[in-house]
Design an enzyme around this catalytic site. Structure first.
Site, PDB file in Angstrom:
ATOM      1  N   ARG A 107      40.315  38.473  38.172  1.00 49.84           N
ATOM      2  CA  ARG A 107      40.683  39.879  38.237  1.00 49.84           C
ATOM      3  C   ARG A 107      41.829  40.025  39.212  1.00 49.84           C
ATOM      4  O   ARG A 107      42.062  39.164  40.037  1.00 49.84           O
ATOM      5  CB  ARG A 107      39.497  40.720  38.712  1.00 49.84           C
ATOM      6  N   GLY A 109      43.829  40.453  42.285  1.00 44.67           N
ATOM      7  CA  GLY A 109      43.496  40.278  43.690  1.00 44.67           C
ATOM      8  C   GLY A 109      42.348  39.336  43.931  1.00 44.67           C
ATOM      9  O   GLY A 109      41.864  39.217  45.048  1.00 44.67           O
ATOM     10  N   CYS A 110      41.851  38.649  42.924  1.00 48.07           N
ATOM     11  CA  CYS A 110      40.721  37.740  43.115  1.00 48.07           C
ATOM     12  C   CYS A 110      41.096  36.380  42.570  1.00 48.07           C
ATOM     13  O   CYS A 110      41.347  36.212  41.387  1.00 48.07           O
ATOM     14  CB  CYS A 110      39.486  38.268  42.404  1.00 48.07           C
ATOM     15  N   GLY A 111      41.113  35.361  43.432  1.00 47.95           N
ATOM     16  CA  GLY A 111      41.570  34.047  43.002  1.00 47.95           C
ATOM     17  C   GLY A 111      40.464  33.052  42.794  1.00 47.95           C
ATOM     18  O   GLY A 111      40.713  31.929  42.400  1.00 47.95           O
ATOM     19  N   CYS A 113      37.243  33.976  41.295  1.00 50.74           N
ATOM     20  CA  CYS A 113      36.224  34.441  40.356  1.00 50.74           C
ATOM     21  C   CYS A 113      35.884  33.359  39.346  1.00 50.74           C
ATOM     22  O   CYS A 113      36.763  32.698  38.801  1.00 50.74           O
ATOM     23  CB  CYS A 113      36.720  35.678  39.609  1.00 50.74           C
TER      24      CYS A 113
END
Length: 266
Positions: A107, A109-111, A113
């Site tokens: 998602r 801003g999420c590296g 997940c």
């Protein structure tokens, strides 16, 4: 999809006692599937520009390949509402990728997940070879120069930037994306293909600095990473281990150094 990073959308501006219909320019966010040798490995939400750089950099910073020469081909193909980026990589690296049995669902801003174990999430980071001192004024110069290169953000106000600066603070390359990790992966890919990541260079980012940002900067070989916002505790620990100087809150003639302060020189 515009491939320029921005699209026009209707909106309504509300003020005391009135409303106004208008069109606003907003950041484009699209599902990008990274497909290796015909097998989908990761789906990331990203800005649909510089996608070859993105795929190249992601492959390197995530250690899917060890070097650029192990990427044989990259094709970008719109599919439905998203985009497939299809890579052909060396058979040995593909075998390793299949063994990892990872399936990322990223998602904005999420590296991390979708990483399915603590060991995978907190993998060791190789130390930067022969990191060089970095001048405080060079960091300030590079950060101050970023807005001039943020073509997409000037239009939509919603994208992060990651830049590579030479030792004197001259920006060599800048890439943008709605996701800060994606911007850094795009930068890594651009540098790998151009060969312009010279020793002594460093990374500047328009975001906070987390573990994975340091990990990706180390993979590029950066002597330092400088962020406009705060670092996390794990980012600091990782920077210490990797030999990457970490500066944050780089704003208006000041900065705070959290790792390897001895290598940020006046």
């Amino acid at each position: 999809m515009s491939r320029e990073g921005s699209v026009r959308r209707p909106a309504c501006r509300l003020t005391a006692g009135r409303s106004e219909s208008l069109e606003e320019t907003v950041a484009e966010e699209v599902a990008i599937a990274l497909v290796y040798n015909g097998i989908s490995h990761a789906v990331m939400m990203a800005t649909p520009c510089d996608l070859e750089d993105f795929a190249h950099g992601f492959s390197l910073t995530e250690r899917i390949v060890e070097r650029s020469s192990e990427i044989y081909d990259i094709e970008v193909e719109p599919v439905g509402r998203g985009i497939e980026v299809r890579l052909e990589i060396a058979a040995q690296r593909m075998a390793g990728l299949q063994q990892r049995r990872r399936s990322l669902a990223g998602r904005t801003g999420c590296g991390l997940c979708g990483v399915d174990s603590l060991e995978a999430a907190l993998r060791s980071v190789a130390a930067v070879c022969d990191p060089q001192p970095v001048a405080r004024l060079a960091i300030e110069r590079a950060m101050a120069g970023l807005p001039e290169h943020q073509r997409i953000n000037r239009v939509n106000g919603a994208t992060h930037a990651a830049g590579w600066a030479s030792a004197d603070g001259t920006l060599v390359a800048v890439r943008e994306d709605v996701g800060r990790h994606n911007a850094l992966d795009k930068l890594a890919g651009a540098l790998a293909q151009s060969g312009s990541a010279e020793p002594g260079g460093f990374v500047v980012v328009t975001s906070r600095c987390s573990y994975e940002m340091v990990q990706k900067a180390a993979a590029i070989g950066a002597s330092a990473i400088a962020a406009v916002s705060a670092p996390t505790s794990l980012a600091i620990e990782t920077a210490e281990q990797a030999g990457v100087a970490l500066a944050a809150f780089v704003r208006e003639g000041r900065l705070t150094v959290y790792a390897h302060a001895e290598r940020i020189v006046a």
